[in-house]
Scaffold this active site. Structure first.
Site, PDB file in Angstrom:
ATOM      1  N   TYR A 434       0.815  -1.214   0.000  1.00  0.00           N
ATOM      2  CA  TYR A 434       0.000   0.000   0.000  1.00  0.00           C
ATOM      3  C   TYR A 434       0.848   1.262   0.000  1.00  0.00           C
ATOM      4  O   TYR A 434       2.056   1.225   0.168  1.00  0.00           O
ATOM      5  CB  TYR A 434      -1.043   0.002   1.100  1.00  0.00           C
ATOM      6  CG  TYR A 434      -0.658  -0.125   2.550  1.00  0.00           C
ATOM      7  CD1 TYR A 434       0.623   0.081   3.040  1.00  0.00           C
ATOM      8  CD2 TYR A 434      -1.659  -0.446   3.488  1.00  0.00           C
ATOM      9  CE1 TYR A 434       0.914  -0.021   4.383  1.00  0.00           C
ATOM     10  CE2 TYR A 434      -1.387  -0.558   4.836  1.00  0.00           C
ATOM     11  CZ  TYR A 434      -0.105  -0.333   5.286  1.00  0.00           C
ATOM     12  OH  TYR A 434       0.169  -0.430   6.626  1.00  0.00           O
ATOM     13  N   GLU A 435       0.174   2.375  -0.258  1.00  0.00           N
ATOM     14  CA  GLU A 435       0.819   3.682  -0.469  1.00  0.00           C
ATOM     15  C   GLU A 435       1.791   3.672  -1.648  1.00  0.00           C
ATOM     16  O   GLU A 435       2.807   4.365  -1.646  1.00  0.00           O
ATOM     17  CB  GLU A 435       1.534   4.164   0.806  1.00  0.00           C
ATOM     18  CG  GLU A 435       0.645   4.286   2.008  1.00  0.00           C
ATOM     19  CD  GLU A 435      -0.543   5.200   1.792  1.00  0.00           C
ATOM     20  OE1 GLU A 435      -0.478   6.049   0.887  1.00  0.00           O
ATOM     21  OE2 GLU A 435      -1.541   5.047   2.499  1.00  0.00           O
ATOM     22  N   GLY A 436       1.477   2.888  -2.650  1.00  0.00           N
ATOM     23  CA  GLY A 436       2.333   2.753  -3.825  1.00  0.00           C
ATOM     24  C   GLY A 436       3.238   1.559  -3.663  1.00  0.00           C
ATOM     25  O   GLY A 436       4.086   1.527  -2.766  1.00  0.00           O
TER      26      GLY A 436
END
Length: 578
Positions: A434-436
């Site tokens: 997550y978050e890229g």
């Protein structure tokens, strides 16, 4: 017994001997010294060990659940949140003008580390709220700030960010959520988002969602995305927040880990919201939040590895198995076996080196916000931008690897639920995604960050490392890191302006090499600071620096070879052959 010892002595060593904390605070005009910082961290560590850790296992087993009235978190979470906020932890590093304590960001990151080590699911609530605060503070109108910031900063309310849709993950240009003007300055937001951490809960108070959506006149692609503040509860006529907005939880995601954290499918049905920032400029506003979150996620990897290491080291000292190396004693504690020590040292070398690098980046972040000289602020901001994908991706990769190695120390017991090690592995895995995803972070580093300042930012950073290594008095860790630095410089030159396939084939290896050199730099600084002091902490620093130099840094040569191999063998196999 499952326990956690906050690494306060290590924090104090870094503050006073490695990072120059007191001098940095004087430069920023902050009335904070290392003694106060250590005292704050000690109290934070006590809270994590005594309050959050006991909720972790039960929270994982219970999970959050969806009822007709909304999400119910595991037993003890709501009470722990209210106590956390009342004690001021939610407001630790927020600006004083918004009701925060204004303490240095390094204390925030290290608090995040301890929360991640003891209860990652809980730690997401304050982390996401802090990110929402930063986006609102940086981009919202004064009217929105006046209404929404203070209760978010205090922890009375919480925040969430809503980006992802089923057909729009990394490629946000594909998102379909719409926002229609209502004629009074507000908008009706309609659409469905997935993977929304902290989307709903039973803590009480409001939940403020920052939602990406398109206005009716939006151009196609990412240039047509706007950001909206969409709360769970709207203002009522009496000045309270009691009117339920048109948003609901469609489902809770069933996940590999972080079971206590409510990861929601959110439905927005003409939910009332307000524009944050300029129309069609939502990504710029959202990235303020996302960049803060990416540093936090990197620290999640660090924290989980540190927590897992503590359990594995204690187990290795207690578990009797096998004979001593000379065959004279049997059974012996497995800490005497070289392979067990190798695994533990791998984890510890990352954790302590990563802790130092995180502290250095955090001080640069404070410098970018508070230094009186605009040029110094800009320089520090560029360094934070350069290091953010490295911290996010390398720390979460190494954190997951560390959790697996710590689990391996337990042998078969590590695979059994009652020992708690398998939860570390499951929880750690999400941080790489997550978050890229970490591949996206690597592409950001190679495709965007190497070009900052026309390439001067990365060149100056590597020169800064070289200067410290040259001044280290011939220590083995300095010499070996200098060798790895030479490989990194060659790879940097080769990848400047590289075409897409070339960059894509090399990016992950390049980021790993960048991280190895950066950690070697920190280990050099720690070894120099340890000097010839004979205290246990200083001896350990010298010994682990030697391990890192001889057993971890050699990875740099293989990474450099892979980077130099180019993209031909990666792209040779036809797509149909996969």
């Amino acid at each position: 017994m499952f326990t956690y010892t906050p690494p306060i002595d290590d924090y104090r060593f870094l503050l006073t001997h490695v990072l120059g904390f007191d001098e940095a605070m004087r430069d920023l005009g902050k009335d904070v010294d290392s003694d106060l910082a250590a005292a704050v961290l000690e109290e934070a560590g006590r809270m994590c060990a005594d309050r959050l850790l006991p909720l972790n296992r039960e929270g994982d087993e219970q999970g959050s659940r969806l009822t007709a009235d909304g999400v119910v978190t595991p037993s003890g979470f709501a009470e722990a949140w209210r106590d956390f906020a009342a004690a001021g932890w939610a407001a630790l590093s927020a600006e004083e003008e918004h009701g925060g304590q204004g303490l240095p960001f390094v204390l925030q990151l290290w608090l995040d580390e301890m929360m991640s080590a003891t209860n990652l699911s809980f730690g997401l609530f304050p982390g996401l709220t802090r990110g929402a605060c930063e986006a609102i503070a940086a981009h919202a109108s004064e009217e929105l700030k006046a209404t929404w910031l203070r209760p978010l900063v205090s922890g009375e309310w919480t925040g969430a960010m809503a980006l992802t849709e089923s057909g729009a993950g990394t490629d946000l240009a594909l998102l379909k959520t719409k926002a229609a003007p209502l004629g009074d300055g507000s908008y009706a937001v309609t659409g469905t988002k997935i993977f929304i951490s902290s989307g709903d809960h039973d803590f009480g108070g409001n939940i403020v969602h920052l939602v990406l959506a398109r206005l009716p006149d939006a151009p196609a692609g990412v240039k047509g995305i706007s950001l909206f503040l969409v709360p769970k509860f709207l203002p009522d006529d009496a000045g309270g927040f009691t009117r339920r907005n048109g948003m609901s939880v469609g489902a809770l995601e069933k996940k590999m880990g972080i079971h206590a954290q409510p990861t929601c499918v959110m439905n927005y049905d003409e939910a009332v919201g307000w524009l944050v920032g300029e129309p069609h400029r939502g990504l710029a506003a959202m990235f303020t939040m996302m960049n803060a979150e990416r540093l936090m996620v990197g620290i999640q990897g660090l924290g989980i590895a540190g927590g897992a290491y503590q359990q594995a080291a204690a187990y290795a000292k207690d578990r009797l198995q096998g004979r001593s190396a000379d065959g004279a004693r049997s059974p012996v504690a497995i800490i005497e076996h070289a392979d067990v020590r190798r695994m533990l040292l791998n984890v510890r070398a990352f954790v302590e080196g990563g802790r130092a690098l995180a502290g250095w980046v955090a001080l640069q972040l404070d410098r970018s916000r508070h230094h009186p000289d605009a040029a110094e602020r800009a320089k520090a901001d560029a360094l934070v931008a350069l290091l953010t994908p490295v911290v996010k991706a390398a720390f979460t990769d190494m954190g997951f690897e560390g959790a697996v190695q710590a689990q391996q120390v337990f042998g078969g017991h590590g695979y059994i639920r009652e020992w708690g090690m398998e939860q570390y592995v499951r929880d750690a895995r999400i941080a790489q995604i997550y978050e890229g995803t970490n591949g996206v972070q690597a592409m950001d580093l190679v495709g965007r960050k190497l070009g900052l300042g026309g390439g001067a930012v990365v060149d100056d950073f590597l020169a800064m490392i070289a200067a410290d290594l040259d001044g280290a008095g011939g220590l083995v860790i300095a010499e070996r890191t200098l060798g790895a630095l030479a490989l990194l410089r060659t790879a940097t030159q080769a990848l400047r302006g590289a075409e897409a396939d070339r960059a894509g084939a090399a990016a992950v290896d390049y980021l790993r090499l960048f991280a190895l050199v950066s950690l070697g730099w920190m280990w050099t600084r720690m070894a120099v600071a340890a000097g010839q002091d004979d205290s246990p902490l200083h001896r350990a620093k010298r010994d682990i620096a030697g391990f890192y130099a001889r057993h971890v840094l050699p990875q740099a040569h293989g990474l450099a070879d892979a980077i130099g191999a180019g993209e031909a063998s990666v792209m040779a196999l036809s797509a149909d052959a996969f």
